[in-house]
Motif scaffolding. Structure first.
Motif, PDB file in Angstrom:
ATOM      1  N   GLY A  36     -34.098 -15.889  37.379  1.00  0.00           N
ATOM      2  CA  GLY A  36     -34.309 -17.068  38.195  1.00  0.00           C
ATOM      3  C   GLY A  36     -34.639 -18.457  37.305  1.00  0.00           C
ATOM      4  O   GLY A  36     -34.550 -18.331  35.795  1.00  0.00           O
ATOM      5  N   GLU A  51     -40.374 -14.077  38.051  1.00  0.00           N
ATOM      6  CA  GLU A  51     -39.325 -14.013  38.935  1.00  0.00           C
ATOM      7  C   GLU A  51     -39.131 -12.801  39.492  1.00  0.00           C
ATOM      8  O   GLU A  51     -38.822 -12.413  40.570  1.00  0.00           O
ATOM      9  CB  GLU A  51     -38.039 -14.584  38.476  1.00  0.00           C
ATOM     10  CG  GLU A  51     -38.230 -16.187  38.063  1.00  0.00           C
ATOM     11  CD  GLU A  51     -37.757 -16.821  39.339  1.00  0.00           C
ATOM     12  OE1 GLU A  51     -37.243 -16.017  40.333  1.00  0.00           O
ATOM     13  OE2 GLU A  51     -37.808 -18.094  39.272  1.00  0.00           O
ATOM     14  N   GLU A  55     -39.088 -11.772  43.371  1.00  0.00           N
ATOM     15  CA  GLU A  55     -38.039 -11.346  43.938  1.00  0.00           C
ATOM     16  C   GLU A  55     -37.762  -9.798  44.034  1.00  0.00           C
ATOM     17  O   GLU A  55     -37.171  -9.541  45.340  1.00  0.00           O
ATOM     18  CB  GLU A  55     -36.843 -11.870  43.097  1.00  0.00           C
ATOM     19  CG  GLU A  55     -36.684 -13.215  43.118  1.00  0.00           C
ATOM     20  CD  GLU A  55     -35.433 -13.781  42.213  1.00  0.00           C
ATOM     21  OE1 GLU A  55     -34.633 -12.906  41.673  1.00  0.00           O
ATOM     22  OE2 GLU A  55     -35.020 -14.886  42.285  1.00  0.00           O
ATOM     23  N   THR A  95     -36.613  -9.450  48.198  1.00  0.00           N
ATOM     24  CA  THR A  95     -36.893 -10.628  48.920  1.00  0.00           C
ATOM     25  C   THR A  95     -35.666 -11.733  48.640  1.00  0.00           C
ATOM     26  O   THR A  95     -35.656 -12.731  49.367  1.00  0.00           O
ATOM     27  CB  THR A  95     -38.415 -11.261  48.625  1.00  0.00           C
ATOM     28  OG1 THR A  95     -38.342 -11.400  47.042  1.00  0.00           O
ATOM     29  CG2 THR A  95     -39.384 -10.154  48.903  1.00  0.00           C
ATOM     30  N   ASP A  96     -34.868 -11.646  47.546  1.00  0.00           N
ATOM     31  CA  ASP A  96     -34.197 -12.706  47.366  1.00  0.00           C
ATOM     32  C   ASP A  96     -32.775 -12.127  47.086  1.00  0.00           C
ATOM     33  O   ASP A  96     -31.735 -12.962  46.803  1.00  0.00           O
ATOM     34  CB  ASP A  96     -34.512 -13.352  45.968  1.00  0.00           C
ATOM     35  CG  ASP A  96     -34.028 -15.067  45.905  1.00  0.00           C
ATOM     36  OD1 ASP A  96     -34.429 -15.685  46.845  1.00  0.00           O
ATOM     37  OD2 ASP A  96     -33.636 -15.325  44.903  1.00  0.00           O
ATOM     38  N   HIS A  97     -32.423 -10.890  47.394  1.00  0.00           N
ATOM     39  CA  HIS A  97     -31.164 -10.320  47.356  1.00  0.00           C
ATOM     40  C   HIS A  97     -30.947  -9.418  48.435  1.00  0.00           C
ATOM     41  O   HIS A  97     -31.838  -8.958  48.984  1.00  0.00           O
ATOM     42  CB  HIS A  97     -31.091  -9.602  46.025  1.00  0.00           C
ATOM     43  CG  HIS A  97     -31.294 -10.207  44.803  1.00  0.00           C
ATOM     44  ND1 HIS A  97     -32.310 -10.657  44.076  1.00  0.00           N
ATOM     45  CD2 HIS A  97     -30.323 -10.706  44.038  1.00  0.00           C
ATOM     46  CE1 HIS A  97     -32.284 -11.222  42.958  1.00  0.00           C
ATOM     47  NE2 HIS A  97     -30.903 -11.482  42.973  1.00  0.00           N
TER      48      HIS A  97
END
Length: 130
Positions: A36, A51, A55, A95-97
């Motif tokens: 990130g 990050e 994530e 959480t981000d993917h």
């Protein structure tokens, strides 16, 4: 230019971790090496550790700097800084993917990778060992 870090995380089976960006995000649906943006006051290494915890809920150990790639997307130019790392603690919770996979180095070209990450794939292909 935006400074961004990426982790080339390798497991004991010599597989590399890739993650799929959520569809609603910029570059949605592309696979990438997780990481990130570097925040103000952070080193690249500190940013990468933060990050990956945010994530994926994992602690990583960074082994070495792998390289960097400057890439211009339609809206912005990024400097992507890559590091070789391993997971030392935690179980991946996204959480981000939308997905993640462990793949062999030779399989990376089968995935629709984010354009800036392709530089690292080509560099990995040339490395005898990672």
């Amino acid at each position: 230019m935006i400074d961004v870090v990426a982790a080339i995380i390798i497991n004991e089976q010599q597989q590399i971790l890739i993650a799929k960006r959520k569809e609603e995000k910029m570059l949605g649906g592309y696979w990438e090496f997780p990481g990130g943006k570097i925040e103000s006051g952070e080193t690249a290494e500190e940013s990468l550790i933060r990050e990956l915890m945010e994530e994926m809920h994992i602690d990583i150990k960074i082994y070495k700097y792998f390289g960097e790639n400057i890439y211009t997307y339609e809206r912005e130019t990024i400097k992507l800084i890559g590091y070789i790392a391993e997971i030392v603690k935690g179980k991946i919770i996204l959480t981000d993917h939308s997905d993640y996979k462990w793949v062999k180095k030779q399989e990376l070209t089968k995935y629709n990778m984010a354009p800036a990450d392709i530089y690292f794939i080509k560099k990995l292909e040339k490395e005898a060992s990672i």
